[in-house]
Scaffold this motif. Structure first.
Motif, short mmCIF file in Angstrom:
data_model
loop_
_atom_site.label_atom_id
_atom_site.label_comp_id
_atom_site.label_asym_id
_atom_site.label_seq_id
_atom_site.Cartn_x
_atom_site.Cartn_y
_atom_site.Cartn_z
N LEU A 13 38.35 19.36 14.71
CA LEU A 13 36.88 19.36 14.54
C LEU A 13 36.49 20.23 13.27
O LEU A 13 35.44 20.14 12.56
N THR A 14 37.05 21.53 13.31
CA THR A 14 36.66 22.73 12.26
C THR A 14 37.16 22.08 11.16
O THR A 14 36.54 22.16 10.10
N PHE A 15 38.38 21.29 10.83
CA PHE A 15 38.80 20.91 9.92
C PHE A 15 37.79 19.81 9.06
O PHE A 15 37.46 19.88 7.95
N ILE A 16 37.31 18.97 9.82
CA ILE A 16 36.22 17.88 9.50
C ILE A 16 34.93 18.58 9.10
O ILE A 16 34.35 18.48 8.14
N ILE A 21 30.78 20.38 5.26
CA ILE A 21 30.08 21.59 4.37
C ILE A 21 30.52 21.66 3.21
O ILE A 21 29.45 21.89 2.60
N SER A 22 31.46 21.39 2.70
CA SER A 22 31.77 21.56 1.35
C SER A 22 31.16 20.83 0.62
O SER A 22 31.01 21.06 -0.67
N ALA A 23 30.84 19.40 0.90
CA ALA A 23 30.16 18.53 0.03
C ALA A 23 28.48 18.81 0.32
O ALA A 23 27.71 17.82 -0.51
N LEU A 24 28.26 19.63 0.96
CA LEU A 24 26.61 19.78 1.21
C LEU A 24 25.70 20.07 -0.18
O LEU A 24 24.55 19.61 -0.05
N PRO A 25 26.29 20.80 -0.85
CA PRO A 25 25.56 20.79 -2.52
C PRO A 25 25.45 19.54 -2.93
O PRO A 25 24.12 19.75 -3.53
N ALA A 26 25.93 18.43 -2.73
CA ALA A 26 25.58 17.08 -3.30
C ALA A 26 24.42 16.35 -2.46
O ALA A 26 23.86 15.52 -3.00
N LEU A 27 24.06 17.21 -1.26
CA LEU A 27 23.07 16.52 -0.48
C LEU A 27 21.60 16.52 -1.12
O LEU A 27 20.86 15.96 -0.49
N SER A 40 29.08 10.04 -1.28
CA SER A 40 30.10 9.85 -2.59
C SER A 40 31.00 10.98 -2.90
O SER A 40 32.09 10.95 -2.97
N GLU A 41 30.24 12.37 -2.87
CA GLU A 41 31.28 13.49 -2.69
C GLU A 41 32.15 13.60 -1.59
O GLU A 41 33.29 14.14 -1.83
N LEU A 42 31.64 13.22 -0.49
CA LEU A 42 32.52 13.36 0.85
C LEU A 42 33.82 12.31 0.45
O LEU A 42 35.08 12.73 0.60
N GLY A 43 33.70 11.09 -0.11
CA GLY A 43 34.75 10.29 -0.51
C GLY A 43 35.56 11.13 -1.45
O GLY A 43 36.87 10.73 -1.50
N SER A 44 35.06 11.77 -2.64
CA SER A 44 35.92 12.13 -3.58
C SER A 44 36.60 13.44 -2.86
O SER A 44 37.88 13.54 -3.38
N ILE A 45 35.89 14.19 -2.05
CA ILE A 45 36.80 15.31 -1.32
C ILE A 45 38.01 14.70 -0.43
O ILE A 45 39.10 15.22 -0.46
N ALA A 46 37.71 13.66 -0.03
CA ALA A 46 38.74 13.04 1.09
C ALA A 46 39.80 12.36 0.19
O ALA A 46 40.92 12.60 0.65
N SER A 47 39.58 11.80 -0.93
CA SER A 47 40.75 11.10 -1.79
C SER A 47 41.15 12.53 -2.35
O SER A 47 42.72 12.03 -2.58
N SER A 48 40.73 13.50 -2.73
CA SER A 48 41.45 14.62 -3.37
C SER A 48 42.49 15.48 -2.32
O SER A 48 43.28 15.40 -2.65
N LEU A 49 41.95 15.48 -1.16
CA LEU A 49 42.88 15.78 0.08
C LEU A 49 43.96 14.92 0.13
O LEU A 49 45.19 15.35 0.81
N ASP A 249 32.88 25.91 -10.43
CA ASP A 249 31.81 25.02 -9.63
C ASP A 249 32.37 23.54 -9.51
O ASP A 249 32.17 22.74 -10.11
N SER A 250 33.09 23.56 -8.40
CA SER A 250 33.95 22.29 -8.21
C SER A 250 33.82 22.09 -6.56
O SER A 250 34.34 23.14 -5.78
N LEU A 251 33.29 21.17 -6.06
CA LEU A 251 33.32 21.01 -4.58
C LEU A 251 34.68 20.65 -4.16
O LEU A 251 35.09 21.04 -2.89
N GLN A 252 35.60 19.96 -4.89
CA GLN A 252 36.90 19.74 -4.33
C GLN A 252 37.81 21.13 -4.40
O GLN A 252 38.48 21.41 -3.28
N VAL A 253 37.71 22.05 -5.32
CA VAL A 253 38.06 23.33 -5.40
C VAL A 253 37.53 24.10 -3.92
O VAL A 253 38.21 24.84 -3.29
N LEU A 254 36.24 24.06 -3.88
CA LEU A 254 35.76 24.78 -2.51
C LEU A 254 36.49 24.31 -1.35
O LEU A 254 36.64 25.20 -0.46
N ALA A 255 36.39 23.06 -1.25
CA ALA A 255 36.87 22.26 0.00
C ALA A 255 38.38 22.82 0.32
O ALA A 255 38.98 23.15 1.32
N ILE A 256 38.96 22.56 -0.74
CA ILE A 256 40.68 22.76 -0.74
C ILE A 256 40.70 24.58 -0.36
O ILE A 256 41.47 24.91 0.46
N GLY A 257 40.15 25.38 -1.21
CA GLY A 257 40.09 26.83 -0.90
C GLY A 257 39.72 27.18 0.50
O GLY A 257 40.53 28.03 1.08
#
Length: 286
Positions: A13-16, A21-27, A40-49, A249-257
């Motif tokens: 649940l925390t992972f999700i 939260i990482s994609a919130l700036p795109a909202l 769209s950003e959630l999909g991008s982050i998921a594909s990056s993972l 300034d990258s949401l993918q970098v933020l999510a991974i970090g």
């Protein structure tokens, strides 16, 4: 619900939650909600993972792969975080044992000092520590009192000390409160009547029963330390993960970090939770 199931469920649940939260700036598009951009950003982050080695970032108009370079930043930040956390905990525990041996008359002003120390702003502690480090380095030229990181020259001693100061105060205050609460219980009088020494009572009885509350407070302390870690990395010019995430300034970098910071912290807390529940038989939560 079994212990291991609770730990796994909360991890998922925390992972999700971190991804969401990482994609919130795109909202937000100005003052408007942009649901399609968020999805769209959630999909991008998921594909990056799914393919983390393909994630890139830009630095001075040059594109770099995030992995494996991010691991050196992560390692640096983790060393600072966990070493300072360990020092703060051990130092506070030692002071607590010493404090519990002295009289109540001496403990009373200690509580006042702790209250004042806890209210000191983080930035003041960091700024004062830098000034002290500069003074010592200038007048003694001691190598391990380096005050800034440059290139391959990494500093550890001063950042760790600075990062450990406020957590040590928080741990100390928490431990004093919990130890005093346990000391007032009836089973302590029974232990004393059996002729047990003060050291035995504190270590084998009081600490064993206070450890749950100390553990629960330790979780908030380590997350509090993460915000301080960002300030420490900037103050000492440290190429750490926290500074890296804020700089790029990258949401993918933020999510991974966030994920690679969260996973080891959660695993250690989960391991401690398992040990505590097995020893005490009481349920605690990570």
């Amino acid at each position: 619900m079994s212990l291991y199931y609770r730990i796994l469920l909360k991890f998922l649940l925390t992972f999700i939650g971190i991804i969401l939260i990482s994609a919130l700036p795109a909202l937000f598009d100005g003052m408007k909600l942009d649901i399609s951009s968020y999805l769209s950003e959630l999909g991008s982050i998921a594909s990056s993972l799914a393919q983390p080695k393909a994630i890139t970032y830009e630095h001075f108009q040059t594109t770099y792969f995030l992995f494996p370079g991010i691991w050196s930043l992560w390692r640096y930040s983790m060393i600072l975080l966990f070493v300072s956390f360990s020092i703060a905990f051990i130092f506070a525990l030692g002071l607590t044992f010493i404090t519990m041996i002295v009289t109540e008359k001496i403990r009373k002003p200690i509580r006042v000092i702790l209250f004042i120390g806890e209210s000191i702003p983080d930035i003041f502690v960091i700024g004062l520590s830098i000034m002290v480090a500069v003074f010592i380095h200038k007048h003694t030229n001691i190598p391990f009192f380096g005050i800034a990181s440059f290139g391959d020259n990494q500093v550890f001693v001063i950042p760790i000390i600075v990062l450990a100061i406020l957590p040590a105060i928080l741990f100390y205050r928490t431990m004093i409160y919990n130890f005093e609460e346990e000391i007032s219980r009836q089973y302590i009088d029974v232990a004393k009547s059996k002729g047990l020494s003060t050291y035995s009572i504190l270590f084998f009885h009081v600490l064993r029963n206070a450890v749950i509350n100390i553990f629960l407070h330790s979780k908030s302390i380590i997350w509090f330390m993460l915000s301080n870690l960002l300030m420490v990395e900037y103050a000492f010019n440290i190429d750490g993960l926290m500074r890296f995430m804020l700089t790029h300034d990258s949401l993918q970098v933020l999510a991974i970090g966030l994920l690679i910071m969260f996973i080891p912290i959660y695993m250690i807390q989960a391991a401690i939770q398992i040990v505590i529940e097995k020893i005490t038989g009481k349920q605690v939560e990570v």
